[in-house]
Design a protein around this motif. Sequence first.
Motif, PDB file in Angstrom:
ATOM      1  N   ASN A  31      62.205  38.464  22.179  1.00  0.00           N
ATOM      2  CA  ASN A  31      62.441  37.784  20.911  1.00  0.00           C
ATOM      3  C   ASN A  31      63.843  38.006  20.375  1.00  0.00           C
TER       4      ASN A  31
ATOM      5  N   ASP B   6      56.966  27.885  23.675  1.00  0.00           N
ATOM      6  CA  ASP B   6      58.052  28.357  22.845  1.00  0.00           C
ATOM      7  C   ASP B   6      58.976  29.171  23.771  1.00  0.00           C
TER       8      ASP B   6
ATOM      9  N   ASP C  53      61.839  32.033  22.696  1.00  0.00           N
ATOM     10  CA  ASP C  53      62.039  33.435  22.312  1.00  0.00           C
ATOM     11  C   ASP C  53      60.718  34.087  21.889  1.00  0.00           C
TER      12      ASP C  53
ATOM     13  N   ASP D 270      54.370  27.996  15.891  1.00  0.00           N
ATOM     14  CA  ASP D 270      53.955  27.406  17.174  1.00  0.00           C
ATOM     15  C   ASP D 270      52.483  27.002  17.111  1.00  0.00           C
TER      16      ASP D 270
ATOM     17  N   ASP E  27      54.619  32.741  20.436  1.00  0.00           N
ATOM     18  CA  ASP E  27      54.421  33.997  19.700  1.00  0.00           C
ATOM     19  C   ASP E  27      54.498  33.778  18.199  1.00  0.00           C
TER      20      ASP E  27
HETATM   21 MG   LIG Z   1      59.150  32.511  19.366  1.00  0.00          MG
END
Ligand SMILES: [Mg+2]
Length: 217
Positions: A22, A14, A16, A176, A172
């Motif tokens: 983020n 992923d 961000d 995901d 995060d």
């Molecule tokens: Mg993310």
Amino acid sequence: MNSFFADINCVVFDFDGTLAPNLDLANLRREVVKVTQAYAVPPTIYQDQMIVEVITASRGWLKQHNPDAADTYAQVAHQRILDIELDAAANTELFTATRPLLAELRAHNRKTAIVTRNCRAAVLQVFADAASCCDSVKARDDVVHIKPDPRHVEMALVEAGSAAAGAMMVGDGKLDMQVGRALNMRCVGVLTGSNDTQALTNAGADVVLDNIAQLLS
Ligand SMILES: [Mg+2]
């Protein structure tokens, strides 16, 4: 390369909250809701939806109830997201571990990919040479079906020349982990974004690390 990667041939990241700080997704959603409210879409149409899905659902409602406004609304709302994403990207730098980690994986013949719901321009603003540091970069505007739809990750795997079996998903976000689970990938959660260990584990993480730097140790 440590034994954690022994049977792994591709690592899908992923962006961000994983490779870079983020985005403020709560604020982004609030801004999209503001645009949506201006078009008098009933909140029940989008109340449990994520950001892009708020627009899709609201555009669908407008098509039925105010057809002339539907496409304009979608354009304005998408532009609002882009503006916020590019604004944030202008003040964002990759985590210090990102480049060394990607280089280390490549040095050990592991494929790498980035799969993100952020727009391509924002990713490239933060990580200009992403496409040459990774084997595939698939942003929101590169695909029709965005994660948690597995097709988003599958497109990256195809471009990287890898199969989901033997691939690892690192992120995060709960989605995901969900998308990794759906494809039977090994799922690694990281705590540098918006979720804690419990949330990531519940979403399907096999292991949760403080940050991506720990992948190297
Ligand atoms: Mg993310």
